[in-house]
Design a protein around this motif. Structure first.
Motif, short mmCIF file in Angstrom:
data_model
loop_
_atom_site.label_atom_id
_atom_site.label_comp_id
_atom_site.label_asym_id
_atom_site.label_seq_id
_atom_site.Cartn_x
_atom_site.Cartn_y
_atom_site.Cartn_z
N ALA A 20 30.78 44.80 -81.05
CA ALA A 20 32.01 45.52 -81.35
C ALA A 20 32.14 45.75 -82.85
O ALA A 20 31.47 45.12 -83.66
CB ALA A 20 33.22 44.72 -80.85
N GLU A 43 38.99 48.18 -77.03
CA GLU A 43 38.53 49.51 -77.44
C GLU A 43 37.35 49.41 -78.40
O GLU A 43 37.30 50.08 -79.43
CB GLU A 43 39.69 50.31 -78.05
CG GLU A 43 40.82 50.55 -77.04
CD GLU A 43 41.99 51.31 -77.62
OE1 GLU A 43 42.23 51.23 -78.83
OE2 GLU A 43 42.67 52.02 -76.83
N ARG A 44 36.43 48.50 -78.08
CA ARG A 44 35.18 48.31 -78.82
C ARG A 44 35.38 47.75 -80.22
O ARG A 44 34.51 47.88 -81.09
CB ARG A 44 34.37 49.61 -78.91
CG ARG A 44 34.28 50.39 -77.62
CD ARG A 44 33.50 49.66 -76.56
NE ARG A 44 33.49 50.38 -75.30
CZ ARG A 44 32.89 49.95 -74.19
NH1 ARG A 44 32.26 48.80 -74.20
NH2 ARG A 44 32.93 50.66 -73.07
N ARG A 162 28.38 37.48 -69.19
CA ARG A 162 28.04 38.53 -70.16
C ARG A 162 27.72 39.85 -69.47
O ARG A 162 28.07 40.93 -69.96
CB ARG A 162 26.86 38.06 -71.02
CG ARG A 162 26.53 38.98 -72.18
CD ARG A 162 25.37 38.42 -72.97
NE ARG A 162 25.70 37.11 -73.52
CZ ARG A 162 25.77 36.83 -74.82
NH1 ARG A 162 25.57 37.78 -75.70
NH2 ARG A 162 26.04 35.62 -75.24
N THR A 163 27.08 39.77 -68.31
CA THR A 163 26.71 40.98 -67.58
C THR A 163 27.92 41.70 -67.00
O THR A 163 27.80 42.84 -66.55
CB THR A 163 25.73 40.63 -66.45
OG1 THR A 163 26.29 39.58 -65.64
CG2 THR A 163 24.39 40.18 -67.01
N ASP A 164 29.08 41.05 -67.01
CA ASP A 164 30.30 41.65 -66.45
C ASP A 164 31.26 42.17 -67.52
O ASP A 164 32.31 42.72 -67.19
CB ASP A 164 31.04 40.63 -65.58
CG ASP A 164 30.27 40.27 -64.32
OD1 ASP A 164 29.52 41.13 -63.83
OD2 ASP A 164 30.42 39.13 -63.82
N TRP A 165 30.93 41.99 -68.78
CA TRP A 165 31.85 42.40 -69.85
C TRP A 165 32.16 43.89 -69.76
O TRP A 165 33.32 44.28 -69.86
CB TRP A 165 31.26 42.08 -71.22
CG TRP A 165 31.18 40.61 -71.53
CD1 TRP A 165 31.66 39.57 -70.76
CD2 TRP A 165 30.59 40.01 -72.67
NE1 TRP A 165 31.39 38.37 -71.37
CE2 TRP A 165 30.73 38.61 -72.54
CE3 TRP A 165 29.93 40.52 -73.79
CZ2 TRP A 165 30.25 37.72 -73.51
CZ3 TRP A 165 29.45 39.63 -74.75
CH2 TRP A 165 29.62 38.24 -74.60
N GLU A 166 31.14 44.70 -69.61
CA GLU A 166 31.35 46.15 -69.59
C GLU A 166 32.16 46.57 -68.37
O GLU A 166 33.02 47.46 -68.46
CB GLU A 166 30.00 46.88 -69.63
CG GLU A 166 30.11 48.39 -69.69
CD GLU A 166 30.77 48.90 -70.97
OE1 GLU A 166 31.24 50.06 -70.97
OE2 GLU A 166 30.81 48.15 -71.97
N GLN A 167 31.90 45.96 -67.25
CA GLN A 167 32.65 46.31 -66.03
C GLN A 167 34.13 45.99 -66.21
O GLN A 167 35.00 46.76 -65.79
CB GLN A 167 32.09 45.55 -64.83
CG GLN A 167 32.81 45.88 -63.52
CD GLN A 167 32.16 45.22 -62.32
OE1 GLN A 167 30.94 45.05 -62.29
NE2 GLN A 167 32.95 44.84 -61.31
N TRP A 168 34.43 44.86 -66.86
CA TRP A 168 35.84 44.52 -67.10
C TRP A 168 36.49 45.53 -68.04
O TRP A 168 37.61 45.98 -67.81
CB TRP A 168 35.98 43.11 -67.65
CG TRP A 168 37.41 42.76 -67.93
CD1 TRP A 168 38.04 42.76 -69.15
CD2 TRP A 168 38.41 42.45 -66.96
NE1 TRP A 168 39.37 42.43 -69.00
CE2 TRP A 168 39.63 42.24 -67.67
CE3 TRP A 168 38.41 42.30 -65.58
CZ2 TRP A 168 40.82 41.90 -67.03
CZ3 TRP A 168 39.59 41.96 -64.93
CH2 TRP A 168 40.78 41.77 -65.66
N LEU A 169 35.81 45.90 -69.09
CA LEU A 169 36.38 46.78 -70.09
C LEU A 169 36.50 48.23 -69.62
O LEU A 169 37.51 48.89 -69.89
CB LEU A 169 35.55 46.74 -71.38
CG LEU A 169 35.59 45.46 -72.20
CD1 LEU A 169 34.60 45.54 -73.35
CD2 LEU A 169 37.00 45.18 -72.72
N ALA A 170 35.48 48.73 -68.94
CA ALA A 170 35.41 50.17 -68.67
C ALA A 170 35.41 50.54 -67.20
O ALA A 170 35.45 51.73 -66.87
CB ALA A 170 34.16 50.74 -69.35
#
Length: 201
Positions: A20, A43-44, A162-170
């Motif tokens: 980020a 938001e990154r 860690r592999t779920d971070w993007e799914q939670w955010l986006a």
């Protein structure tokens, strides 16, 4: 419910870990209590926000009282009016080193710290929103506690792999809902003689 957690890493290190942008004005304590500032990734960007959505209260005569920070959001309440817009449009990651629960007899409770085994820093699912009272504010998402915590508390934060971070955010709200589950990893438990304090003075 979680009312205290540690985050001992510097903002620049958190920015690298989470991929980020490093925000400005990162002023926070290593131990974070409700109503005080903590780090989040939204938001990154690594940002400092107040822990807890302000709940406006009124006194017996209708006079406004100091807002109360609502620092935990139950996963089964995320569709309610208080949380819905934030859950659907403003999800964040909360970097955590360990979270604490109060344990022991009333009046003599001590801090018991939890973290996923082998994880120096991990991410907890969060939601955030702008507020008139405190600027940007965030809250942790909570689910049923794991068996390892059963004697201390029946709820715990949503610990995200860690592999779920993007799914939670986006991801879509349905994608994010699918991640609201009890942590299956073994927890490291640190029982200390340190007295529990609901807030810093």
């Amino acid at each position: 419910m979680c009312n205290l957690y540690r985050m001992t890493k510097a903002p620049a290190e958190i920015a690298r870990l989470f991929g980020a942008r490093a925000g400005e004005g990162a002023n926070f304590a290593a131990e974070v209590f409700p109503g005080y500032p903590g780090l989040v990734i939204a938001e990154r960007e690594v940002r400092v926000m107040t822990w807890g959505f302000p709940l406006v209260l009124k006194g017996k005569s209708g006079q406004p009282l100091k807002p109360k920070p609502v620092n935990n959001a139950r996963e089964d309440k995320l569709g309610s009016a208080f949380w819905r817009a934030s859950f659907e449009r403003r999800r964040c990651l909360i970097p955590v080193t360990a979270w604490a629960e109060a344990e022991g007899a009333k009046g003599a409770m001590t801090r018991t710290w939890y973290s996923p085994a082998g994880e120096e820093t991990f991410a907890v699912a969060g939601v955030w929103r702008p507020t008139e009272e405190w600027g940007q504010a965030y809250s942790m998402v909570m689910v049923d506690g794991c068996p390892q915590m059963a004697e201390v508390h029946d709820r715990m934060p949503v610990v995200l792999a860690r592999t779920d971070w993007e799914q939670w955010l986006a991801g879509t709200p349905a994608d994010a809902s699918a991640l609201c589950r009890t942590c299956s990893s073994e927890l490291e438990v640190d029982r200390t003689p340190e007295r529990w304090a609901a807030r810093r003075s």
